[in-house]
Design a protein around this motif. Structure first.
Motif, mmCIF file in Angstrom:
data_model
loop_
_atom_site.group_PDB
_atom_site.id
_atom_site.type_symbol
_atom_site.label_atom_id
_atom_site.label_comp_id
_atom_site.label_asym_id
_atom_site.label_seq_id
_atom_site.Cartn_x
_atom_site.Cartn_y
_atom_site.Cartn_z
ATOM 1 N N ALA A 1 9.498 12.308 -27.178
ATOM 2 C CA ALA A 1 9.435 11.438 -26.004
ATOM 3 C C ALA A 1 8.467 10.295 -26.254
ATOM 4 N N THR A 2 8.851 9.118 -25.802
ATOM 5 C CA THR A 2 7.985 7.955 -25.950
ATOM 6 C C THR A 2 6.783 8.102 -25.035
ATOM 7 N N PRO A 3 5.578 7.918 -25.527
ATOM 8 C CA PRO A 3 4.401 8.057 -24.657
ATOM 9 C C PRO A 3 4.416 7.029 -23.537
ATOM 10 N N ARG A 4 4.034 7.475 -22.361
ATOM 11 C CA ARG A 4 4.060 6.616 -21.185
ATOM 12 C C ARG A 4 2.893 5.637 -21.216
ATOM 13 N N ALA A 5 3.173 4.394 -20.912
ATOM 14 C CA ALA A 5 2.140 3.363 -20.857
ATOM 15 C C ALA A 5 1.915 2.972 -19.404
ATOM 16 N N GLY A 6 0.823 3.400 -18.836
ATOM 17 C CA GLY A 6 0.531 3.068 -17.450
ATOM 18 C C GLY A 6 1.180 4.021 -16.484
ATOM 19 N N PRO A 7 1.060 3.754 -15.183
ATOM 20 C CA PRO A 7 1.646 4.648 -14.174
ATOM 21 C C PRO A 7 3.163 4.597 -14.184
ATOM 22 N N ASP A 8 3.763 5.676 -13.693
ATOM 23 C CA ASP A 8 5.215 5.800 -13.642
ATOM 24 C C ASP A 8 5.745 5.068 -12.421
ATOM 25 N N THR A 9 6.538 4.043 -12.657
ATOM 26 C CA THR A 9 7.143 3.279 -11.555
ATOM 27 C C THR A 9 8.661 3.238 -11.617
ATOM 28 N N GLY A 10 9.270 3.870 -12.622
ATOM 29 C CA GLY A 10 10.707 3.758 -12.792
ATOM 30 C C GLY A 10 11.480 5.046 -12.683
ATOM 31 N N SER A 11 10.818 6.185 -12.483
ATOM 32 C CA SER A 11 11.549 7.441 -12.353
ATOM 33 C C SER A 11 12.341 7.466 -11.047
ATOM 34 N N ALA B 1 0.822 -1.208 0.000
ATOM 35 C CA ALA B 1 0.000 0.000 0.000
ATOM 36 C C ALA B 1 0.859 1.263 0.000
ATOM 37 N N ASN B 2 1.976 1.240 0.737
ATOM 38 C CA ASN B 2 2.859 2.403 0.750
ATOM 39 C C ASN B 2 3.517 2.623 -0.611
ATOM 40 N N VAL B 3 3.866 1.534 -1.291
ATOM 41 C CA VAL B 3 4.447 1.662 -2.630
ATOM 42 C C VAL B 3 3.443 2.281 -3.590
ATOM 43 N N GLN B 4 2.195 1.842 -3.499
ATOM 44 C CA GLN B 4 1.160 2.420 -4.360
ATOM 45 C C GLN B 4 0.936 3.889 -4.032
ATOM 46 N N ARG B 5 1.002 4.240 -2.756
ATOM 47 C CA ARG B 5 0.845 5.641 -2.366
ATOM 48 C C ARG B 5 1.999 6.495 -2.879
ATOM 49 N N ILE B 6 3.208 5.952 -2.853
ATOM 50 C CA ILE B 6 4.370 6.687 -3.353
ATOM 51 C C ILE B 6 4.268 6.883 -4.861
ATOM 52 N N ILE B 7 3.801 5.855 -5.572
ATOM 53 C CA ILE B 7 3.633 5.982 -7.025
ATOM 54 C C ILE B 7 2.604 7.061 -7.349
ATOM 55 N N ASP B 8 1.524 7.099 -6.583
ATOM 56 C CA ASP B 8 0.497 8.123 -6.818
ATOM 57 C C ASP B 8 0.965 9.520 -6.429
ATOM 58 N N THR B 9 1.969 9.619 -5.563
ATOM 59 C CA THR B 9 2.436 10.920 -5.098
ATOM 60 C C THR B 9 3.564 11.469 -5.963
ATOM 61 N N PHE B 10 4.527 10.622 -6.329
ATOM 62 C CA PHE B 10 5.715 11.093 -7.037
ATOM 63 C C PHE B 10 5.768 10.662 -8.496
ATOM 64 N N GLY B 11 4.829 9.854 -8.947
ATOM 65 C CA GLY B 11 4.850 9.408 -10.330
ATOM 66 C C GLY B 11 4.703 10.572 -11.300
ATOM 67 N N ARG B 12 5.489 10.560 -12.361
ATOM 68 C CA ARG B 12 5.467 11.669 -13.310
ATOM 69 C C ARG B 12 4.206 11.672 -14.161
ATOM 70 N N GLU C 1 12.546 9.687 -8.599
ATOM 71 C CA GLU C 1 11.855 10.077 -7.377
ATOM 72 C C GLU C 1 10.960 8.966 -6.840
ATOM 73 N N VAL C 2 10.361 8.182 -7.729
ATOM 74 C CA VAL C 2 9.526 7.062 -7.278
ATOM 75 C C VAL C 2 10.396 5.988 -6.634
ATOM 76 N N GLN C 3 11.518 5.644 -7.264
ATOM 77 C CA GLN C 3 12.410 4.635 -6.701
ATOM 78 C C GLN C 3 13.008 5.089 -5.375
#
Length: 322
Positions: A234-244, A197-208, A246-248
């Motif tokens: 720029a390549t269009p993003r597919a789905g939520p950002d999990t690799g930037s 749940a914390n990982v999902q919250r971080i993705i929703d907070t810092f995801g680009r 700030e998220v990591q």
């Protein structure tokens, strides 16, 4: 050769050598005498010298403490509302504090449910991949299915009995709602579910995919603006950002706090946990150095540092886990 001839002979260079001095580990008497003389004759100057030395040592210790406080904790950083929400599983805007949480497990009457220690109504994320609208809709639907049937013929209906049935149904629905709230609450979940749940919250907070709408990136440099190379699309993003970055960094921060809590106290001799904590700290340090180089001064960098409470000690210098 007669005695008179031997007196006229000049001594050679070997005969004029100085007498040998016995080897000694102790200093000469003159040095010791001078040291004692200076001690007794110049005691006022030596007293002031010791005072200056003590003042310098105390000032150095004070400056060292100030620098350490300015750098902060390299493991935990500074406590922020977002970090507290990760630890308590409550939203950052929740008004209830940990001291206000009730740990009572018995209710005043059998019809009333016991007070919940989970504060599930204030939680922004629930367990089992549920959301608050889904939970609310499901509880409303179950209440409509279990409502007592109202008699169509009102002449034969008993209003007193219907009122008692409605009251019992409302009490049962409150108990069921409280039970479901405790089941789906992250306060009663495992550590694995809380981390998810914390990982999902971080993705929703810092995801680009979300922050690009209100946070501006770093301004381009002169070299890139005057470059003759055509800018690639720029390549269009597919789905939520999990690799930037700030998220990591946010995900690593949440995992580091869990390992740091386990390492403290009675688990100080856990070598495996200590090694894993050191690996996560150095991995986060590398990502912070990279982002500090690429995004320093941008709104992305400021937003991440302020919410995660990261200080310069987390990416500068050497990080040691003792």
């Amino acid at each position: 050769m007669t005695h008179s001839d031997s007196e006229n002979v000049k001594p050679s260079m070997f005969q004029l050598s100085l007498p040998r001095r016995a080897f000694s580990h102790f200093p000469s008497r003159s040095k010791a005498r001078d040291r004692r003389r200076g001690h007794y004759e110049d005691s006022y100057a030596q007293h002031h010298s010791r005072q200056r030395k003590a003042a310098n040592v105390s000032r150095q210790a004070e400056l060292k403490e100030q620098r350490a406080a300015a750098l902060g904790d390299p493991i935990r950083g500074v406590t922020t509302p977002f970090i507290v929400s990760l630890d308590s599983n409550l939203s950052a805007q929740a008004t209830a504090s940990i001291e206000e949480v009730s740990h009572t497990t018995t209710s005043s009457s059998p019809a009333e449910p016991p007070p919940s220690p989970a504060h599930a109504t204030d939680e922004a994320h629930l367990n089992y991949f549920l959301t608050k609208p889904e939970l609310t809709n499901s509880l409303d639907y179950s209440r409509s299915l279990s409502e007592p049937i109202v008699a169509v013929n009102r002449e034969r209906a008993d209003p007193t009995k219907e009122a008692e049935e409605a009251k019992a149904h409302a009490a049962g629905h409150r108990v069921a709602t409280e039970a479901i709230s405790r089941i789906v609450s992250l306060a009663n979940a495992s550590s694995k579910e809380r981390t998810r749940a914390n990982v999902q919250r971080i993705i929703d907070t810092f995801g680009r995919h979300i922050t690009d709408g209100h946070l501006r990136p770093k301004a381009p440099s002169l070299q890139s603006s005057y470059s003759t190379i055509a800018e690639q699309k720029a390549t269009p993003r597919a789905g939520p950002d999990t690799g930037s970055s700030e998220v990591q960094i946010g995900i690593l921060t949440a995992k580091i706090r869990i390992l740091a809590d386990r390492y403290e106290g009675a688990n100080r001799n856990d070598k495996v946990n200590k090694r894993n904590l050191r690996l996560l700290l150095h991995r986060r340090q590398k990502l912070l150095k990279y982002m500090h180089k690429k995004e320093r001064g941008s709104e992305r960098w400021t937003n991440m540092i302020e919410k995660l409470g990261l200080t310069e000690a987390t990416w500068k210098g050497q990080i040691a886990v003792e």
